[in-house]
Scaffold this motif. Structure first.
Motif, PDB file in Angstrom:
ATOM      1  N   GLN A  80       0.836  -1.205   0.000  1.00 11.27           N
ATOM      2  CA  GLN A  80       0.000   0.000   0.000  1.00 11.27           C
ATOM      3  C   GLN A  80       0.871   1.256   0.000  1.00 11.27           C
ATOM      4  OE1 GLN A  80      -2.748   0.152   3.309  1.00 11.27           O
ATOM      5  NE2 GLN A  80      -3.503   2.169   2.746  1.00 11.27           N
ATOM      6  N   THR A  81       1.907   1.257   0.807  1.00  6.45           N
ATOM      7  CA  THR A  81       2.812   2.405   0.885  1.00  6.45           C
ATOM      8  C   THR A  81       3.497   2.659  -0.454  1.00  6.45           C
ATOM      9  OG1 THR A  81       3.208   2.028   3.235  1.00  6.45           O
ATOM     10  CG2 THR A  81       4.848   3.337   2.055  1.00  6.45           C
ATOM     11  N   LEU A  82       4.022   1.610  -1.058  1.00  2.00           N
ATOM     12  CA  LEU A  82       4.714   1.764  -2.340  1.00  2.00           C
ATOM     13  C   LEU A  82       3.756   2.232  -3.431  1.00  2.00           C
ATOM     14  CD1 LEU A  82       7.015  -1.393  -2.307  1.00  2.00           C
ATOM     15  CD2 LEU A  82       7.650   0.975  -1.803  1.00  2.00           C
ATOM     16  N   ALA A  83       2.558   1.672  -3.450  1.00  2.58           N
ATOM     17  CA  ALA A  83       1.585   2.057  -4.476  1.00  2.58           C
ATOM     18  C   ALA A  83       1.150   3.511  -4.314  1.00  2.58           C
ATOM     19  CB  ALA A  83       0.365   1.136  -4.411  1.00  2.58           C
ATOM     20  N   GLU A  84       1.035   3.956  -3.084  1.00  2.00           N
ATOM     21  CA  GLU A  84       0.553   5.322  -2.831  1.00  2.00           C
ATOM     22  C   GLU A  84       1.643   6.375  -2.992  1.00  2.00           C
ATOM     23  OE1 GLU A  84      -1.567   7.773   0.794  1.00  2.00           O
ATOM     24  OE2 GLU A  84      -1.963   5.623   0.628  1.00  2.00           O
ATOM     25  N   SER A  85       2.895   6.029  -2.717  1.00  2.00           N
ATOM     26  CA  SER A  85       3.902   7.084  -2.656  1.00  2.00           C
ATOM     27  C   SER A  85       5.146   6.888  -3.527  1.00  2.00           C
ATOM     28  CB  SER A  85       4.359   7.288  -1.206  1.00  2.00           C
ATOM     29  OG  SER A  85       5.001   6.127  -0.725  1.00  2.00           O
ATOM     30  N   ILE A  86       5.384   5.692  -4.033  1.00  5.29           N
ATOM     31  CA  ILE A  86       6.625   5.444  -4.766  1.00  5.29           C
ATOM     32  C   ILE A  86       6.389   5.160  -6.245  1.00  5.29           C
ATOM     33  CG2 ILE A  86       8.707   4.000  -4.917  1.00  5.29           C
ATOM     34  CD1 ILE A  86       8.498   5.820  -2.374  1.00  5.29           C
ATOM     35  N   VAL A  87       5.519   4.211  -6.560  1.00  2.00           N
ATOM     36  CA  VAL A  87       5.278   3.839  -7.958  1.00  2.00           C
ATOM     37  C   VAL A  87       4.327   4.861  -8.571  1.00  2.00           C
ATOM     38  CG1 VAL A  87       4.488   2.046  -9.546  1.00  2.00           C
ATOM     39  CG2 VAL A  87       5.612   1.403  -7.388  1.00  2.00           C
ATOM     40  N   LYS A  88       4.810   5.550  -9.608  1.00  2.00           N
ATOM     41  CA  LYS A  88       4.030   6.622 -10.235  1.00  2.00           C
ATOM     42  C   LYS A  88       3.413   6.214 -11.572  1.00  2.00           C
ATOM     43  CE  LYS A  88       5.071   9.574  -7.009  1.00  2.00           C
ATOM     44  NZ  LYS A  88       4.061  10.136  -6.130  1.00  2.00           N
ATOM     45  N   ASP A  89       4.001   5.212 -12.212  1.00  2.00           N
ATOM     46  CA  ASP A  89       3.513   4.779 -13.531  1.00  2.00           C
ATOM     47  C   ASP A  89       4.275   3.522 -13.916  1.00  2.00           C
ATOM     48  OD1 ASP A  89       2.089   4.761 -15.900  1.00  2.00           O
ATOM     49  OD2 ASP A  89       2.978   6.599 -16.704  1.00  2.00           O
ATOM     50  N   TRP A  90       3.816   2.856 -14.965  1.00  2.00           N
ATOM     51  CA  TRP A  90       4.572   1.739 -15.521  1.00  2.00           C
ATOM     52  C   TRP A  90       4.290   1.599 -16.993  1.00  2.00           C
ATOM     53  CZ3 TRP A  90       1.530  -1.162 -11.424  1.00  2.00           C
ATOM     54  CH2 TRP A  90       0.280  -1.567 -11.893  1.00  2.00           C
ATOM     55  N   GLU A  91       5.170   0.863 -17.659  1.00  2.00           N
ATOM     56  CA  GLU A  91       5.037   0.516 -19.075  1.00  2.00           C
ATOM     57  C   GLU A  91       5.423  -0.940 -19.226  1.00  2.00           C
ATOM     58  OE1 GLU A  91       7.801   3.071 -21.078  1.00  2.00           O
ATOM     59  OE2 GLU A  91       6.453   4.787 -21.037  1.00  2.00           O
ATOM     60  N   GLY A  92       4.749  -1.636 -20.111  1.00  2.00           N
ATOM     61  CA  GLY A  92       5.125  -3.002 -20.430  1.00  2.00           C
ATOM     62  C   GLY A  92       4.643  -4.054 -19.456  1.00  2.00           C
ATOM     63  N   LEU A  93       3.813  -3.691 -18.507  1.00  4.31           N
ATOM     64  CA  LEU A  93       3.305  -4.669 -17.551  1.00  4.31           C
ATOM     65  C   LEU A  93       2.099  -5.368 -18.161  1.00  4.31           C
ATOM     66  CD1 LEU A  93       3.207  -4.241 -13.776  1.00  4.31           C
ATOM     67  CD2 LEU A  93       1.356  -5.448 -14.916  1.00  4.31           C
ATOM     68  N   THR A  94       2.195  -6.680 -18.270  1.00  5.97           N
ATOM     69  CA  THR A  94       1.106  -7.461 -18.846  1.00  5.97           C
ATOM     70  C   THR A  94       0.741  -8.614 -17.919  1.00  5.97           C
ATOM     71  OG1 THR A  94       2.611  -8.918 -20.053  1.00  5.97           O
ATOM     72  CG2 THR A  94       1.855  -6.955 -21.217  1.00  5.97           C
ATOM     73  N   ILE A  95      -0.496  -9.032 -18.009  1.00  3.21           N
ATOM     74  CA  ILE A  95      -0.968 -10.236 -17.330  1.00  3.21           C
ATOM     75  C   ILE A  95      -1.698 -11.059 -18.381  1.00  3.21           C
ATOM     76  CG2 ILE A  95      -2.491 -11.185 -15.555  1.00  3.21           C
ATOM     77  CD1 ILE A  95      -1.951  -8.704 -13.871  1.00  3.21           C
ATOM     78  N   ASN A  96      -1.240 -12.297 -18.571  1.00  5.07           N
ATOM     79  CA  ASN A  96      -1.806 -13.188 -19.593  1.00  5.07           C
ATOM     80  C   ASN A  96      -1.824 -12.529 -20.969  1.00  5.07           C
ATOM     81  OD1 ASN A  96      -2.287 -15.201 -17.646  1.00  5.07           O
ATOM     82  ND2 ASN A  96      -4.257 -14.271 -17.124  1.00  5.07           N
ATOM     83  N   GLY A  97      -0.752 -11.799 -21.287  1.00  4.02           N
ATOM     84  CA  GLY A  97      -0.616 -11.172 -22.597  1.00  4.02           C
ATOM     85  C   GLY A  97      -1.370  -9.870 -22.773  1.00  4.02           C
ATOM     86  N   GLU A  98      -2.100  -9.449 -21.779  1.00  4.31           N
ATOM     87  CA  GLU A  98      -2.880  -8.208 -21.858  1.00  4.31           C
ATOM     88  C   GLU A  98      -2.155  -7.090 -21.121  1.00  4.31           C
ATOM     89  OE1 GLU A  98      -5.905  -7.760 -23.457  1.00  4.31           O
ATOM     90  OE2 GLU A  98      -5.673  -9.809 -24.215  1.00  4.31           O
ATOM     91  N   ASP A  99      -2.034  -5.913 -21.781  1.00  3.12           N
ATOM     92  CA  ASP A  99      -1.449  -4.760 -21.110  1.00  3.12           C
ATOM     93  C   ASP A  99      -2.297  -4.374 -19.906  1.00  3.12           C
ATOM     94  OD1 ASP A  99       0.785  -4.327 -22.694  1.00  3.12           O
ATOM     95  OD2 ASP A  99      -0.323  -3.097 -24.126  1.00  3.12           O
ATOM     96  N   VAL A 100      -1.629  -4.038 -18.835  1.00  2.00           N
ATOM     97  CA  VAL A 100      -2.318  -3.605 -17.611  1.00  2.00           C
ATOM     98  C   VAL A 100      -2.055  -2.115 -17.440  1.00  2.00           C
ATOM     99  CG1 VAL A 100      -2.488  -3.878 -15.114  1.00  2.00           C
ATOM    100  CG2 VAL A 100      -1.997  -5.877 -16.556  1.00  2.00           C
ATOM    101  N   PRO A 101      -3.084  -1.287 -17.600  1.00  4.24           N
ATOM    102  CA  PRO A 101      -2.875   0.151 -17.411  1.00  4.24           C
ATOM    103  C   PRO A 101      -2.580   0.444 -15.939  1.00  4.24           C
ATOM    104  CG  PRO A 101      -5.193  -0.306 -17.850  1.00  4.24           C
ATOM    105  CD  PRO A 101      -4.466  -1.607 -17.952  1.00  4.24           C
ATOM    106  N   PHE A 102      -1.770   1.472 -15.721  1.00  4.05           N
ATOM    107  CA  PHE A 102      -1.411   1.827 -14.356  1.00  4.05           C
ATOM    108  C   PHE A 102      -2.585   2.463 -13.631  1.00  4.05           C
ATOM    109  CE2 PHE A 102      -0.102   4.835 -11.111  1.00  4.05           C
ATOM    110  CZ  PHE A 102       0.664   4.017 -10.302  1.00  4.05           C
ATOM    111  N   SER A 103      -2.802   2.040 -12.411  1.00  5.37           N
ATOM    112  CA  SER A 103      -3.670   2.729 -11.457  1.00  5.37           C
ATOM    113  C   SER A 103      -3.114   2.400 -10.083  1.00  5.37           C
ATOM    114  CB  SER A 103      -5.134   2.279 -11.567  1.00  5.37           C
ATOM    115  OG  SER A 103      -5.303   0.989 -11.002  1.00  5.37           O
ATOM    116  N   GLN A 104      -3.327   3.258  -9.141  1.00  5.41           N
ATOM    117  CA  GLN A 104      -2.840   3.026  -7.782  1.00  5.41           C
ATOM    118  C   GLN A 104      -3.462   1.757  -7.204  1.00  5.41           C
ATOM    119  OE1 GLN A 104      -2.734   6.468  -5.195  1.00  5.41           O
ATOM    120  NE2 GLN A 104      -3.022   5.159  -3.416  1.00  5.41           N
ATOM    121  N   GLU A 105      -4.728   1.534  -7.482  1.00  4.72           N
ATOM    122  CA  GLU A 105      -5.412   0.356  -6.961  1.00  4.72           C
ATOM    123  C   GLU A 105      -4.814  -0.936  -7.528  1.00  4.72           C
ATOM    124  OE1 GLU A 105      -9.876  -1.663  -6.763  1.00  4.72           O
ATOM    125  OE2 GLU A 105      -9.615   0.242  -7.802  1.00  4.72           O
TER     126      GLU A 105
END
Length: 144
Positions: A80-105
């Motif tokens: 929760q801490t990392l998602a709220e304050s450290i990770v601001k965005d991502w690129e190239g993250l996929t699950i089962n071949g599908e791109d996963v758009p960034f959201s804090q949740e």
């Protein structure tokens, strides 16, 4: 060491925008994340607030020697801490071949997963390494 020849900006300056808003790092060969610095005041405040919100549960688990539950809660609070304050965005993250758009949740859900502990470790390592936030352009500016 000859202090007269030490260029303090070249050696130690950080880019404050990178510190607060993140710098892009490759956490795997295919995934890039924009990570802010771990020890900046906002991140410390978020970490403190989240731990205070769960203080009763943390203390109770410690007192009752519920180590597995305490470990699980600590992992979730860190995610929760990392998602709220450290990770601001991502690129190239996929699950089962599908791109996963960034959201804090979504970020929090991934970082709380016990199967992705290595990702959490990499985020901690990159976000605490001051070299990731060095101010390359400051050196050039000080020469002018």
């Amino acid at each position: 060491m000859d202090l007269k020849n030490l260029n303090i900006f070249k050696e130690l300056a950080v880019d404050l925008d990178k510190v607060d808003n993140g710098t892009w790092v490759n956490v795997t060969p295919t995934i890039r994340m924009r990570l802010a610095r771990l020890d900046r005041p906002e991140a410390v405040a978020v970490r403190t607030r989240i731990r205070e919100e769960h203080k009763v549960s943390l203390d109770l688990m410690k007192t009752m020697n519920r180590h597995e539950e305490l470990e699980e809660l600590n992992r979730k609070l860190l995610g929760q801490t990392l998602a709220e304050s450290i990770v601001k965005d991502w690129e190239g993250l996929t699950i089962n071949g599908e791109d996963v758009p960034f959201s804090q949740e979504t970020c929090e859900n991934l970082l709380c997963s016990p199967q992705l502990g290595e990702l959490v470790e990499r985020i901690l390592r990159f976000s605490s390494n001051w070299e990731s936030f060095r101010a390359q352009e400051i050196e050039a500016a000080t020469k002018n």
